[in-house]
Design a protein around this motif. Structure first.
Motif, PDB file in Angstrom:
ATOM      1  N   TYR B 171       0.835  -1.213   0.000  1.00  0.00           N
ATOM      2  CA  TYR B 171       0.000   0.000   0.000  1.00  0.00           C
ATOM      3  C   TYR B 171       0.860   1.249   0.000  1.00  0.00           C
ATOM      4  CZ  TYR B 171      -3.798  -3.164   0.391  1.00  0.00           C
ATOM      5  OH  TYR B 171      -4.677  -4.176   0.097  1.00  0.00           O
ATOM      6  N   ILE B 212      -3.411   1.387   5.005  1.00  0.00           N
ATOM      7  CA  ILE B 212      -4.651   1.544   4.236  1.00  0.00           C
ATOM      8  C   ILE B 212      -5.303   2.891   4.546  1.00  0.00           C
ATOM      9  CG2 ILE B 212      -6.993   0.647   3.930  1.00  0.00           C
ATOM     10  CD1 ILE B 212      -5.814  -2.169   4.371  1.00  0.00           C
ATOM     11  N   ASN B 215      -3.679   5.737   2.791  1.00  0.00           N
ATOM     12  CA  ASN B 215      -4.036   5.753   1.372  1.00  0.00           C
ATOM     13  C   ASN B 215      -5.418   6.367   1.145  1.00  0.00           C
ATOM     14  OD1 ASN B 215      -1.620   4.503   0.915  1.00  0.00           O
ATOM     15  ND2 ASN B 215      -2.458   2.915  -0.415  1.00  0.00           N
ATOM     16  N   GLY B 241      -8.121   0.256  -0.326  1.00  0.00           N
ATOM     17  CA  GLY B 241      -6.805   0.864  -0.141  1.00  0.00           C
ATOM     18  C   GLY B 241      -6.190   1.443  -1.410  1.00  0.00           C
TER      19      GLY B 241
END
Lengths: 283, 357
Positions: B171, B212, B215, B241
């Motif tokens: 991520y 996550i 993001n 994500g």
């Protein structure tokens, strides 16, 4: 076979010799019996093992906000059943049941209040209401609260306690609340305002993977279960024992994921101190 | 195949277990060989008919008898059968198609849609996650940044790519590439295909949830057009994500869900076998998500599902992506971010009552 018939006198003996109702509370961690008055005085922290028992949203607000200063936002938002979810129990049934059990309309309470005299916007999730999970109402109330804070130039405090994450009963609509609340926090930060995230037992999954992890400062209560995937699922996946203390507050602190662990009696004072630092630079 | 593209293919595989073969060879091998063994239960009539056509062709070659007419009739019937079966699929069957081991993955689409792909590696903090790949790409007359989940084809590659379940470093790499795209003013395409973010000790230690969450926050403010496409599995937070976008598209047989049907079944019904009911209840199919206002377009798949014809699937996908990019490029960037905010702001269904005074 009269010999093996249960004799009648046993009935009188089978009465439970348990705790007399309403006087004592049993600690869910160490099973210690604690006199109710002492239990309340210690803010539901076990005096023997220091286990921090979950607080309801109203209890948490009473703990953190100066008496008589809390004004609730959006108390009239209630969930609907957009998926017409067909589970073992219908969604409206589950909602009604938890509303009756908690006296709340949803899993979060939001509002404005003073913390040691400093005006702030506060949101508190209640882990008893469908596991404190986030559906449309929780997402909307938190987003509205953040937007209100931007409007009024106030800092935001969110106390999370949710084992459920994004609520299954509302499907992908719940998932999108993660994006919605995180986007609102981006705006808050752009406005130069601060967000203190307080993690309590348990904060997992979709809550942890959205607003709860985005605090400018993140503090947790001792020994709370905090993480993304539940420990049972991880154990099943990797087929190994989990390290001791895995996904506790102490584990997150050691791995650099939170700023500190604060015991419940110190929580209000600590938050007020942070707020003072945030405001001092902008006098 | 052009030598340069071939090299890029090798690059794209990152020296992984399959780097000795170009992906196309692998694909042909898969399509012809194991395809029939790995077909899903409801695909059996299709496979039977396919076998009959193949036998008939063999027979006609051997004996020199012209059976073209019969073969044509059977092929028409096959096409019809594929459509019919696809139309009446239950949500659970669609989940199975989305997870089909021959379904085209991100790199398949990238190779079929892009004239160039320069893969970039690593999050500059911990490592390079092979479950979430990305890089610069040329698509038609556009230079873009593409990031996407990537599953593996054989056991070794599957393990190297963690079955398409990204770790925090995946991520963080994705965010690094997206911010690079923003700096360069390139539009971003994300391809979502994951059962979920990786459930493991290391992932938790390195802050899966934080990766996550960051993001979600940062993607909401990217000052370039972002198009996200669910090409297979849209597994919960792991999908979201890389899913905060101006347009969210989904393939006809892909799914996007807050929790896997198995997870939902074991929590609510307390038995995993109830995943058929759970898939039904979660409203996770492309068309359900379109009616809920979560996705903007459902992309048509070739008859029988994307795994029956990679080229047609890629063509449909490319057309949809180009259409949305050209619309988004007309919007001034400052407005674009505000429109994106409002898009997610509006998501959610609830009631608000006025208390009687």
């Amino acid at each position: 076979m009269a010999l093996f018939k249960r004799p009648n006198f046993l009935l009188t003996q089978s009465k439970k010799r348990g705790v007399p109702g309403g006087l004592w509370t049993k600690c869910e961690s160490c099973q210690e019996l604690i006199y109710n008055k002492e239990w309340e005085n210690s803010l539901k922290v076990c005096p023997k093992c220091k286990h921090h028992c979950s607080l309801s949203a109203p209890e948490r607000i009473r703990l953190l906000v100066d008496e008589g200063t809390f004004e609730e936002f959006d108390p009239n938002l209630i969930p609907s059943d957009p998926l017409k979810f067909r589970g073992p129990k219908s969604y409206p049934e589950k909602v009604l049941q938890d509303q009756a059990m908690t006296g709340l309309k949803e899993a979060v309470m939001t509002g404005r209040g003073k913390i040691e005299g400093i005006s702030t916007v506060l949101a508190v999730t209640d882990s008893r209401f469908i596991m404190g999970s986030m559906g449309s109402v929780v997402g909307e109330k938190i987003t509205r609260a953040i937007e209100k804070a931007i409007e009024e130039g106030l800092h935001v405090i969110i106390v999370s306690g949710s084992g459920g994450g994004a609520r299954m009963y509302e499907g992908c609509l719940s998932l999108m609340q993660m994006a919605k609340t995180s986007a609102a926090l981006a705006k808050l930060s752009e406005a130069g305002l601060f967000f203190i995230s307080v993690l309590t037992h348990p904060t997992m999954a979709g809550i942890m993977a959205s607003f709860a992890s985005l605090g400018d400062v993140i503090v947790a209560e001792p020994r709370a279960l905090l993480g993304f995937t539940g420990p049972r699922v991880i154990k099943q996946t990797i087929q190994q024992e989990l390290p001791p203390g895995f996904q506790t507050s102490e584990f997150l602190l050691a791995h650099g994921m939170i700023d500190g662990i604060v015991e419940r009696p110190e929580l209000k004072k600590t938050i007020a101190k942070f707020l003072n630092y945030f405001s001092w630079g902008r006098r | 195949m052009d030598l340069r593209v071939f090299c890029l293919h090798l690059l794209a595989l990152g020296g992984g277990p399959q780097s000795g073969h170009p992906p196309h060879c692998k694909k042909i091998f898969w399509m012809n060989g194991i395809m029939k063994e790995l077909s899903l239960e409801f695909e059996k009539p299709i496979v039977e008919l396919e076998n009959r056509i193949a036998e008939l062709k063999k027979f006609s070659e051997k004996k020199g008898i012209d059976v073209n007419q019969e073969i044509k009739a059977l092929e028409k019937k096959l096409d019809q059968l594929r459509r019919e079966i696809l139309e009446h699929l239950t949500p659970w069957q669609r989940v199975q198609i989305a997870r089909h081991p021959q379904r085209p993955y991100s790199l398949d689409f990238i190779h079929l849609m892009m004239e160039e792909f320069l893969e970039l590696h690593g999050d500059r903090r911990f490592g390079d996650d092979q479950a979430l790949i990305g890089g610069f790409a040329k698509m038609g007359n556009r230079h873009i940044m593409v990031v996407g989940h990537q599953k593996g084809r054989d056991l070794k590659e599957r393990q190297a790519r963690s079955f398409g379940c990204a770790h925090p470093e995946g991520y963080r790499k994705a965010l690094r590439l997206m911010q690079l795209a923003e700096k360069a003013g390139l539009p971003i395409l994300t391809l979502i295909d994951t059962p979920g973010a990786y459930p493991g000790v290391g992932a938790e230690e390195r802050g899966q949830a934080e990766a996550i969450a960051v993001n979600l926050r940062e993607m909401s403010g990217l000052k370039v057009p972002v198009v996200a496409v669910v090409i297979g599995e849209g597994g919960s937070g792991g999908a979201l994500g890389i899913g905060v976008a101006d347009r969210i598209l989904i393939f006809e047989n892909a799914y996007y869900s807050v929790i896997s049907p198995e997870g939902c079944a074991s929590i609510l019904w307390r038995e995993k076998g109830k995943m058929v009911d759970a898939a039904e209840s979660l409203k996770l199919t492309a068309h359900d998500l379109f009616s809920l206002g979560i996705v903007d377009e459902v992309i048509e798949e070739p008859a029988g599902g994307a795994h029956h014809n990679y080229e047609v699937a890629a063509r449909n996908l490319k057309k949809a992506i180009e259409h949305h990019f050209s619309e988004l490029e007309l919007v001034p960037l400052q407005q674009l971010v505000e429109i994106r905010y409002q898009k997610f702001r509006k998501m959610g269904v609830f009631q608000e009552f006025t208390p009687e005074q």
